[in-house]
Design an enzyme around this catalytic site. Structure first.
Site, PDB file in Angstrom:
ATOM      1  N   ALA A  51       0.856  -1.193   0.000  1.00 15.42           N
ATOM      2  CA  ALA A  51       0.000   0.000   0.000  1.00 15.42           C
ATOM      3  C   ALA A  51       0.886   1.234   0.000  1.00 15.42           C
ATOM      4  O   ALA A  51       2.099   1.137   0.177  1.00 15.42           O
ATOM      5  CB  ALA A  51      -0.891   0.008   1.234  1.00 15.42           C
ATOM      6  N   LYS A  52       0.308   2.374  -0.208  1.00 19.06           N
ATOM      7  CA  LYS A  52       1.039   3.634  -0.068  1.00 19.06           C
ATOM      8  C   LYS A  52       0.017   4.728   0.194  1.00 19.06           C
ATOM      9  O   LYS A  52      -1.131   4.637  -0.252  1.00 19.06           O
ATOM     10  CB  LYS A  52       1.801   3.949  -1.357  1.00 19.06           C
ATOM     11  CG  LYS A  52       2.944   4.895  -1.154  1.00 19.06           C
ATOM     12  CD  LYS A  52       4.151   4.155  -0.643  1.00 19.06           C
ATOM     13  CE  LYS A  52       5.345   5.044  -0.411  1.00 19.06           C
ATOM     14  NZ  LYS A  52       6.545   4.266  -0.085  1.00 19.06           N
TER      15      LYS A  52
END
Ligand code: NAD
Length: 407
Positions: free
Chosen positions: A95-96
């Site tokens: 994720a980011k």
């Protein structure tokens, strides 16, 4: 990222249907956060969180504060995290997150309110078993402390494992600060062994002298390798007789500009010259897009270990391959950081904290195993370490997707 993904997928014969699943994020959330500024005005900030995959476990990835943040970039970085976690075989997806803001021109109070508002807006996404943020560009231990505090208040219980990169006093891990540089050193050591290079007869140039660059330089020099060039935003410094890395680190620590500006342990050169210095090993550990179509053919090193994320452009890859240079790619070489983040999360969940020696020993083992697995794959497919790293990652994620089943 997509270019290399496509190439690796083709090489390994990944089914098109699975490829289409892994090309897109599982979830993307965009929020607008109204924040009261110190002067009483209200400003609205754009925030993002993209979960690329949770196939291997809860998603993991940093939160970036920068004016350049946009959804496209966050989507690419989220996928990158999926591959990085899969390469080192830790049970995480990718994720980011990011907020479009300029943290250097905001007060501590404004940053705290923004971080807490972001945490509240993402409280249904974040969670120790769902999505675990971490620091990235423009964020650090303080922001992680605010996230854990806000999240714990929302859930009405202390939830240390919701975020990593925390201060030690709030459940951070020993060894985290040095972890990325340490992983770069382990990758470098493993690659030298495969190439039959003797550390005490080898020289190394390191670009960037921040967290990753300075620790990498220090630990690589402790292997017996001579560090002949270092650099930071102030420029490059070349000394064919060897740079004393600890002295250079002390110089930066005591300098008013917190940089190598004025450092006399080497001849001053430009960052462009630094990359093409005669040396055996090159460690780009500053920023993206440094080794390009323009300078790749002038590189003298026979081994490149990517401390930074994305320091080599896709166009430069074939030139380096042609020259027979081994490139230990970013998703492998700098994965020591996320590995110790995983250990931080494990320790938080155990409620039992490890010694630094144990953290380092386990992280070194993870990095060594990952290196060997990528190297073996490169030989099997007769390809580069970069494509092999993608193949290892894609293979694991695709196999998990297939075995878990689908709608
Ligand atoms: P940092 O801010 O501590 O250090 C960056 C260094 O690069 C500084 O010395 C800076 O002066 C130098 N620099 C900036 N512009 C430069 C230029 N034009 N030429 C040469 N040097 C320049 O950052 P960091 O945490 O060391 O991160 C460096 C790279 O490693 C980034 O690409 C980051 O994404 C990546 N990375 C970091 C970690 C981590 O745990 N810190 C983990 C994985 C990847």
């Amino acid at each position: 990222m997509m270019q290399r993904f496509d190439e690796a997928a083709r090489l390994m014969g990944l089914e098109e249907s699975v490829m289409n699943v892994l090309k897109v994020p599982a979830k993307a959330v965009a929020v607008n956060l109204p924040i009261t500024m110190d002067d009483g005005s209200i400003r609205v900030f754009e925030g993002f969180r993209v979960v690329h995959s949770t196939l291997l476990g809860p998603s993991k990835g940093g939160v970036r504060y920068s004016m350049d943040v946009n959804e496209d970039e966050v989507r690419a970085l989220a996928a990158w995290m999926t591959w990085k976690c899969a390469v080192v075989n830790i049970p995480y997806g990718g994720a980011k997150g990011g907020i479009k803001c300029d943290p250097r021109n905001m007060s501590q109070g404004e940053l705290e309110r923004l971080t807490r508002a972001y945490t509240l807006s993402m409280s249904e996404i974040f969670g120790p078993d769902t999505d675990i943020p971490a620091p990235d560009m423009g964020t650090g231990q303080q922001e992680m402390a605010w996230i854990v505090d806000e999240y714990s208040k929302i859930k009405n219980q202390n939830t240390w494992a919701v975020v990593t990169g925390k201060p030690l006093i709030l459940g951070g891990s020993l060894g985290r600060v040095e972890a990325t540089g340490r992983g770069v050193m382990v990758s470098c050591r493993s690659a030298m062994a495969k190439l039959g290079m003797n550390p005490t007869e080898s020289s190394c140039v390191v670009q960037g002298f921040g967290n990753v660059g300075s620790i990498s330089a220090k630990l690589i020099s402790m292997l017996g390798v001579k560090i002949v060039g270092i650099s930071d935003v102030s420029g490059g410094y070349h000394n064919p007789d060897g740079i004393n890395v600890e002295e250079a680190m002390a110089f930066v620590k005591n300098s008013a500009s917190r940089s190598l500006e004025g450092y006399t342990g080497g001849r001053k050169i430009s960052n462009a010259e630094l990359l093409t210095l005669p040396c055996d090993i090159l460690v780009p550990a500053a920023m993206e897009d440094q080794i390009t179509l323009e300078n790749a053919s002038d590189i003298k090193a026979r081994l490149i270990v990517e401390g930074a994320n994305g320091p080599t452009t896709a166009e430069a890859d074939p030139i380096l391959q042609e020259k027979g240079i081994m490139v230990v790619p970013d998703i492998l070489a700098n994965a020591g950081g996320v590995t110790v983040s995983y250990f931080e999360w494990v320790q938080n969940r155990l409620g039992y904290y490890w010694t630094e020696e144990r953290v380092n020993r386990r992280a070194d083992r993870v990095m060594k195993q990952a290196f060997d697995s990528v190297h073996g794959t490169a030989q099997k497919f007769n390809t580069t370490m970069r494509l092999a790293a993608y193949i290892v990652a894609l293979d694991k994620v695709a196999a998990t997707f297939n075995i878990r089943g689908k709608f």
